[in-house]
Write an enzyme that holds these catalytic residues in place. Structure first.
Site, PDB file in Angstrom:
ATOM      1  N   PRO A  73      26.224 106.192  47.023  1.00 42.02           N
ATOM      2  CA  PRO A  73      25.006 105.831  47.915  1.00 42.02           C
ATOM      3  C   PRO A  73      23.785 107.151  47.453  1.00 42.02           C
ATOM      4  O   PRO A  73      22.916 106.788  47.765  1.00 42.02           O
ATOM      5  CB  PRO A  73      24.784 104.789  48.721  1.00 42.02           C
ATOM      6  CG  PRO A  73      26.732 104.797  48.959  1.00 42.02           C
ATOM      7  CD  PRO A  73      26.798 105.991  47.888  1.00 42.02           C
ATOM      8  N   GLU A 126      36.359 107.879  52.092  1.00 40.50           N
ATOM      9  CA  GLU A 126      35.031 108.871  52.024  1.00 40.50           C
ATOM     10  C   GLU A 126      34.149 109.252  50.894  1.00 40.50           C
ATOM     11  O   GLU A 126      33.298 110.340  50.938  1.00 40.50           O
ATOM     12  CB  GLU A 126      35.146 109.719  53.587  1.00 40.50           C
ATOM     13  CG  GLU A 126      35.436 108.992  54.595  1.00 40.50           C
ATOM     14  CD  GLU A 126      35.275 107.483  55.555  1.00 40.50           C
ATOM     15  OE1 GLU A 126      33.881 108.071  55.306  1.00 40.50           O
ATOM     16  OE2 GLU A 126      35.862 106.860  55.717  1.00 40.50           O
ATOM     17  N   ARG A 137      24.319  96.023  27.318  1.00 40.38           N
ATOM     18  CA  ARG A 137      22.846  95.168  25.760  1.00 40.38           C
ATOM     19  C   ARG A 137      21.855  96.157  26.173  1.00 40.38           C
ATOM     20  O   ARG A 137      21.179  95.999  25.121  1.00 40.38           O
ATOM     21  CB  ARG A 137      22.877  94.427  27.630  1.00 40.38           C
ATOM     22  CG  ARG A 137      21.831  95.329  28.862  1.00 40.38           C
ATOM     23  CD  ARG A 137      21.226  94.083  29.810  1.00 40.38           C
ATOM     24  NE  ARG A 137      20.396  92.512  29.275  1.00 40.38           N
ATOM     25  CZ  ARG A 137      19.186  93.437  29.265  1.00 40.38           C
ATOM     26  NH1 ARG A 137      18.406  95.132  29.461  1.00 40.38           N
ATOM     27  NH2 ARG A 137      18.310  92.406  29.042  1.00 40.38           N
ATOM     28  N   ASP A 145      10.413  95.798  25.090  1.00 36.88           N
ATOM     29  CA  ASP A 145       9.495  96.728  24.513  1.00 36.88           C
ATOM     30  C   ASP A 145       8.483  96.109  24.767  1.00 36.88           C
ATOM     31  O   ASP A 145       7.072  96.077  24.413  1.00 36.88           O
ATOM     32  CB  ASP A 145       9.260  97.439  23.646  1.00 36.88           C
ATOM     33  CG  ASP A 145       9.750  96.935  21.903  1.00 36.88           C
ATOM     34  OD1 ASP A 145      10.311  97.947  21.242  1.00 36.88           O
ATOM     35  OD2 ASP A 145       9.228  95.744  22.010  1.00 36.88           O
TER      36      ASP A 145
HETATM   37  N1  4HQ Z   1      30.162 102.855  47.469  1.00 39.38           N
HETATM   38  N2  4HQ Z   1      26.107 103.062  44.911  1.00 39.38           N
HETATM   39  C1  4HQ Z   1      31.351 104.645  48.824  1.00 39.38           C
HETATM   40  C2  4HQ Z   1      28.965 102.553  47.209  1.00 39.38           C
HETATM   41  C3  4HQ Z   1      27.666 102.703  46.260  1.00 39.38           C
HETATM   42  C4  4HQ Z   1      26.693 102.639  46.162  1.00 39.38           C
HETATM   43  C5  4HQ Z   1      30.889 104.281  45.979  1.00 39.38           C
HETATM   44  C6  4HQ Z   1      31.057 103.190  48.063  1.00 39.38           C
HETATM   45  C7  4HQ Z   1      31.253 105.505  46.065  1.00 39.38           C
HETATM   46  C8  4HQ Z   1      33.038 106.427  48.321  1.00 39.38           C
HETATM   47  N3  4HQ Z   1      28.214 103.880  44.705  1.00 39.38           N
HETATM   48  N4  4HQ Z   1      32.552 105.117  47.852  1.00 39.38           N
HETATM   49  N5  4HQ Z   1      25.897 101.726  46.626  1.00 39.38           N
HETATM   50  O1  4HQ Z   1      28.476 102.213  48.311  1.00 39.38           O
HETATM   51  O2  4HQ Z   1      27.036 103.300  44.090  1.00 39.38           O
END
Ligand code: 4HQ
Length: 252
Positions: A88, A115, A153, A168
């Protein structure tokens, strides 16, 4: 194009890759996908891949050594492999980023759990961090699957040949126009007359207008980025007028 997926849950990728377009792309050799279990690169007796965070706090952190060994092993086979960490905290994914990724020959997709990864993985190995949206998943696996799907894709031969022309076109920066198929009437709701008319000029105009209408109403942020022709600005004007009439009827 090669995808290497680094994950603690390789089975999560099995069935999505056995269906439809991605399965065919693999069969045709257009994409090559390997899942690599990070546990195989944990060389202690119990193949430990996570540990408690220094400084305390809740949860577990993915250890640096198994990830480092896995990436170094891949890079020893192909030094140009590009490492993406799904998190995230990354750049919000969009079609432009996907387009850039699709130009690479080899992606390493690092899927975090718990984590996340020890910060030194970022410092030493990650080339790019990508988020698929502002929400929290249980791990990076589904995000990696989204990247694989949306990049694949874009590769030559993966979709039908009528795709690139469409990609395009004018519709690129807008939401899709409404689609219908048979029957021409269902529970009293009819398909718009123009689509049955055989008048290709009128159909094209209707579709451009409805794509504009949808975009203006649902995603006005996209409209400001779209390069609209004079004709399209005229259509937008008509839409706004129609909308004012409608709001008038609704008492707004
Ligand atoms: N995670 N976009 C937590 C995501 C996530 C997202 C991936 C959860 C990484 C450690 N990854 N782990 N949103 O929520 O890519």
């Amino acid at each position: 194009m090669k995808f290497d997926i680094l994950t603690l849950f390789p089975k999560m990728f099995v069935s999505p890759l056995e269906e439809s377009i991605l399965a065919r792309a693999i069969e045709k050799g257009l994409i090559q996908i390997r899942t690599i279990n990070l546990r195989d690169f944990a060389w202690d007796k119990h193949h430990v891949v996570d540990d408690t965070p220094y400084g305390g706090g809740q949860g577990m952190v993915m250890k640096v050594e198994p990830i480092a060994r896995a990436i170094e092993w891949i890079k020893s086979q192909d030094p140009v492999a590009w490492t993406v960490y799904l998190t995230p905290q990354g750049k919000p994914l969009n079609q432009e980023i996907l387009q850039q990724l699709s130009l690479r020959s080899h992606l390493i997709l690092l899927c975090g759990r718990y984590e996340g990864v020890d910060e030194r993985v970022r410092d030493l190995y990650v080339d790019e961090e990508i988020s698929i949206g502002d929400y929290v998943l249980t791990g990076g696996e589904l995000a990696a699957m989204v990247v694989i799907d949306a990049v694949s894709r874009l590769l030559p031969g993966v979709l039908g040949s009528d795709r690139s022309a469409k990609e395009d076109s004018f519709f690129n920066s807008l939401l899709e126009y409404p689609q219908y198929t048979r029957p021409s009437e269902f529970r009293g709701v009819s398909v718009p007359e123009v689509l049955l008319s055989g008048n290709h000029e009128a159909i094209s105009r209707w579709r451009r207008k409805e794509a504009l209408r949808r975009t203006a109403l649902r995603r006005p942020d996209l409209l400001s980025k779209a390069n609209l022709s004079e004709e399209e600005k005229k259509l937008l004007g008509e839409i706004f007028q129609e909308n004012q009439v409608k709001e008038g009827r609704d008492g707004v």
